[in-house]
Design a protein around this motif. Structure first.
Motif, PDB file in Angstrom:
ATOM      1  N   TRP A 176      63.977 -36.166  97.900  1.00 18.66           N
ATOM      2  CA  TRP A 176      64.159 -37.048  96.743  1.00 18.66           C
ATOM      3  C   TRP A 176      62.838 -37.327  96.080  1.00 18.66           C
ATOM      4  O   TRP A 176      61.768 -36.966  96.602  1.00 18.66           O
ATOM      5  CB  TRP A 176      64.840 -38.345  97.198  1.00 18.66           C
ATOM      6  N   PHE A 177      62.890 -37.935  94.882  1.00 16.74           N
ATOM      7  CA  PHE A 177      61.682 -38.362  94.182  1.00 16.74           C
ATOM      8  C   PHE A 177      61.889 -39.750  93.589  1.00 16.74           C
ATOM      9  O   PHE A 177      63.046 -40.156  93.333  1.00 16.74           O
ATOM     10  CB  PHE A 177      61.283 -37.384  93.073  1.00 16.74           C
ATOM     11  N   GLU A 178      60.783 -40.462  93.385  1.00 20.13           N
ATOM     12  CA  GLU A 178      60.821 -41.790  92.755  1.00 20.13           C
ATOM     13  C   GLU A 178      59.694 -41.826  91.710  1.00 20.13           C
ATOM     14  O   GLU A 178      58.529 -41.598  92.071  1.00 20.13           O
ATOM     15  CB  GLU A 178      60.553 -42.908  93.788  1.00 20.13           C
ATOM     16  N   VAL A 179      60.041 -42.091  90.449  1.00 23.39           N
ATOM     17  CA  VAL A 179      59.017 -42.166  89.403  1.00 23.39           C
ATOM     18  C   VAL A 179      58.202 -43.448  89.574  1.00 23.39           C
ATOM     19  O   VAL A 179      58.766 -44.534  89.714  1.00 23.39           O
ATOM     20  CB  VAL A 179      59.660 -42.137  87.993  1.00 23.39           C
ATOM     21  N   VAL A 180      56.883 -43.308  89.609  1.00 21.78           N
ATOM     22  CA  VAL A 180      55.968 -44.465  89.753  1.00 21.78           C
ATOM     23  C   VAL A 180      55.436 -44.888  88.383  1.00 21.78           C
ATOM     24  O   VAL A 180      55.399 -46.071  88.046  1.00 21.78           O
ATOM     25  CB  VAL A 180      54.785 -44.098  90.694  1.00 21.78           C
ATOM     26  N   GLN A 181      55.029 -43.885  87.562  1.00 22.37           N
ATOM     27  CA  GLN A 181      54.476 -44.231  86.241  1.00 22.37           C
ATOM     28  C   GLN A 181      54.638 -43.049  85.284  1.00 22.37           C
ATOM     29  O   GLN A 181      54.623 -41.897  85.708  1.00 22.37           O
ATOM     30  CB  GLN A 181      52.985 -44.568  86.365  1.00 22.37           C
ATOM     31  N   ILE A 182      54.866 -43.386  83.992  1.00 20.55           N
ATOM     32  CA  ILE A 182      54.933 -42.352  82.951  1.00 20.55           C
ATOM     33  C   ILE A 182      53.797 -42.624  81.977  1.00 20.55           C
ATOM     34  O   ILE A 182      53.727 -43.712  81.391  1.00 20.55           O
ATOM     35  CB  ILE A 182      56.297 -42.402  82.203  1.00 20.55           C
ATOM     36  N   VAL A 239      53.579 -37.620  84.656  1.00 16.83           N
ATOM     37  CA  VAL A 239      54.476 -38.493  85.416  1.00 16.83           C
ATOM     38  C   VAL A 239      53.994 -38.566  86.871  1.00 16.83           C
ATOM     39  O   VAL A 239      53.931 -37.552  87.574  1.00 16.83           O
ATOM     40  CB  VAL A 239      55.932 -37.976  85.361  1.00 16.83           C
ATOM     41  N   THR A 240      53.606 -39.775  87.294  1.00 16.31           N
ATOM     42  CA  THR A 240      53.254 -39.989  88.708  1.00 16.31           C
ATOM     43  C   THR A 240      54.547 -40.230  89.475  1.00 16.31           C
ATOM     44  O   THR A 240      55.356 -41.073  89.052  1.00 16.31           O
ATOM     45  CB  THR A 240      52.326 -41.209  88.845  1.00 16.31           C
ATOM     46  N   LEU A 241      54.780 -39.473  90.544  1.00 16.03           N
ATOM     47  CA  LEU A 241      56.021 -39.681  91.314  1.00 16.03           C
ATOM     48  C   LEU A 241      55.775 -39.512  92.808  1.00 16.03           C
ATOM     49  O   LEU A 241      54.834 -38.814  93.218  1.00 16.03           O
ATOM     50  CB  LEU A 241      57.125 -38.744  90.835  1.00 16.03           C
ATOM     51  N   LYS A 242      56.556 -40.232  93.590  1.00 19.16           N
ATOM     52  CA  LYS A 242      56.533 -40.053  95.038  1.00 19.16           C
ATOM     53  C   LYS A 242      57.644 -39.065  95.387  1.00 19.16           C
ATOM     54  O   LYS A 242      58.764 -39.167  94.880  1.00 19.16           O
ATOM     55  CB  LYS A 242      56.731 -41.384  95.758  1.00 19.16           C
ATOM     56  N   ILE A 243      57.309 -38.115  96.251  1.00 19.77           N
ATOM     57  CA  ILE A 243      58.270 -37.086  96.672  1.00 19.77           C
ATOM     58  C   ILE A 243      58.503 -37.263  98.173  1.00 19.77           C
ATOM     59  O   ILE A 243      57.557 -37.322  98.962  1.00 19.77           O
ATOM     60  CB  ILE A 243      57.715 -35.686  96.350  1.00 19.77           C
ATOM     61  N   GLY A 244      59.799 -37.405  98.553  1.00 28.10           N
ATOM     62  CA  GLY A 244      60.148 -37.635  99.959  1.00 28.10           C
ATOM     63  C   GLY A 244      60.719 -36.389 100.607  1.00 28.10           C
ATOM     64  O   GLY A 244      61.539 -35.698  99.989  1.00 28.10           O
ATOM     65  N   PHE A 245      60.265 -36.109 101.826  1.00 32.76           N
ATOM     66  CA  PHE A 245      60.799 -34.934 102.527  1.00 32.76           C
ATOM     67  C   PHE A 245      60.984 -35.263 104.007  1.00 32.76           C
ATOM     68  O   PHE A 245      60.334 -36.174 104.552  1.00 32.76           O
ATOM     69  CB  PHE A 245      59.878 -33.732 102.343  1.00 32.76           C
ATOM     70  N   THR A 246      61.909 -34.531 104.626  1.00 36.24           N
ATOM     71  CA  THR A 246      62.195 -34.760 106.047  1.00 36.24           C
ATOM     72  C   THR A 246      61.120 -34.104 106.895  1.00 36.24           C
ATOM     73  O   THR A 246      60.804 -32.924 106.697  1.00 36.24           O
ATOM     74  CB  THR A 246      63.572 -34.130 106.413  1.00 36.24           C
TER      75      THR A 246
END
Lengths: 70, 70, 70, 70, 70, 70, 70, 70, 70, 70, 70, 70
Positions: free
Chosen positions: K39-45, K59-66
């Motif tokens: 998944w991803f979560e947008v932090v800042q545009i 676009v600054t985003l956090k990317i989640g992985f298992t």
């Protein structure tokens, strides 16, 4: 995952036992009137104090559920 | 509720047991020197790690108490 | 404390047991590949719900460790 | 302004009248035990409800005062 | 680290010299009346201006210290 | 306090009179359809301007009420 | 509403009377040099204290206005 | 600027000298193992205290660098 | 203090020397076109990196000044 | 504008197409059961990833509507 | 869902096309070196401007992985 | 990069088309009266709703530009 739409409601669960119990109580109560409850997010943990000890925990949480077709 | 005035102080409780225990420790300590402690609000949960396991929990919390007449 | 440099990584631990267990799982996993893990900071507590009860807790936390000389 | 050092304390003023009155109450109470109170900053405005109407306002505020020489 | 309990107080240090000097001034003042000061956290950096130049820096910081047994 | 569960809803009250009046209007409206309203928390204060003066205040607030047994 | 473009400026209104008066003062002053002022958003409420009582309220607010064609 | 992709890592630099020095130490250490370091953003400034004076500054910062083609 | 109205503008000062110097540069520049500059508030500290070292500091700050009668 | 009272609900719209589409989906669904929907505010943009590409966008948004007389 | 552990990394994707494209670019790049991106979560545009028009979106985003077993 | 000083102004762009279009509109308008516009940062995305569909997007953004010598 198809184009699901979810709704978030904000509840405050309380428990004299523990933080987890306060969360469980809120979710159990929500599930008596809401179908398809999927997740929760803790917003705040607070509580009441009596005689120098924690009397109860109060956990504010958002509960997310899938909205059925309108 | 009459025109009470409350004060908030910020403590950090720690415990090698659990988050709740760290909260209890802070409230117990506060109550040894402060009367009328009424509620707490968790500000942050952190802790120390040793040998790949949680060594202790540190919970920063605000503790609210009723101020007696000045 | 000499001029240490620390690094923070962000993990999400999950557990069907408890919040503390989710934290422990994340720290244990981090410690299998990272040396000198020193502390953790809870960022968010959320979780999944099934049949009106908490199925699992998911705790997002930052884990801090000492960087060895480059 | 010379090298003053200030301290901030956090109080909750309440009033069944108004938000301003709740602020005044907190500052008046603080001034009974603290000298040189200089400013305040509102942190949160909340209150209690009874019979569908505001029963009282509760204003959390930080109060700043000049610390006298140690 | 045993079950220490810490307290946080919020001070504003000022200095016409520098940000670090404002921090040092606040900690020095705190240490005249508080034992076991362990750490500080900067909350805000602001300051006053006169004739188009910085007149003084004002640093709001939280200062943490170990609470002795109650 | 027994294991109460509370719900929070978010309303925006408006008033051409004052901030307090906007809060009262929102709580009065909520109480026509919700029982056991217990508290409110101000989220934001804004408003509309016409001809260089405040035309109306708009106060966003969360209103908390006790949920009856499911 | 056509493709309007709005601008936000940040002012601090002050008043020895009330919070609302401080807001009105800022909007009145803004409207002497800015056309089409449409709305305001309160950013912070603080104030000065003299002799144990509120000397004046200082409300930081953003004021939005419609930008005329460039 | 072509479609660069950047990565942010979070480090804590420490220094007994100054805030700037703590920042420099973190960036110097990062650059020993990371190429194309472009910018930094301060997240938090804290530090340790010994004998009533700042023992060391600890600056948490995010360091951004250009990712080379995968 | 009479009913002054203040305005806040947001500038980014930069300097290859230090954080304080970046603040000074922004205030000096602001004062060439703005009268009655009274205070500043640091919003963010960031900067550029070249060859593993800080190339320049960039400090975003709000600068407050007294608005003269409209 | 008369003394309207508005309510805010929080929905999560999803779409495999775009961010705007996810917003539209949430508003369309809300409008099937809610009258007088007036505005929306984006709270968070996230989404799911499959095989190295965005599978769907999930936009959390607050939707505001005018409450009819109680 | 078993006791998965996830990791979050923070990337900045850029694109001269659109916000979504900047997100896609970051996720595509991450997936070249990271397995199980979930998944991803947008932090800042934010973005760059040239000649009065958007040159590129960042676009600054956090990317989640298992995380696979340690 | 020499000791540039930048200024940030806050605009709200609107568009019935898309989020990007609302951003473009704000930047285009700003560039008619401001030279050296360098970057933008999205602060908030909201919009108006009519007949169950998005009528227009309103994007609040900060626009940064280089200040020429005073």
């Amino acid at each position: 995952m198809t184009e699901n739409i979810y709704k978030l409601v904000e509840l405050v669960g309380s428990s004299s036992e523990s933080i987890s119990d306060a969360i469980q109580n809120a979710i159990a109560r929500a599930s008596t009137t809401i179908r398809n409850v999927r997740w929760f997010e803790v917003v705040q943990i607070r509580g009441g104090v009596e005689d120098g000890a924690v009397a109860h925990y109060q956990v504010t949480l958002k509960i997310g559920f899938t909205l059925e077709e309108g």
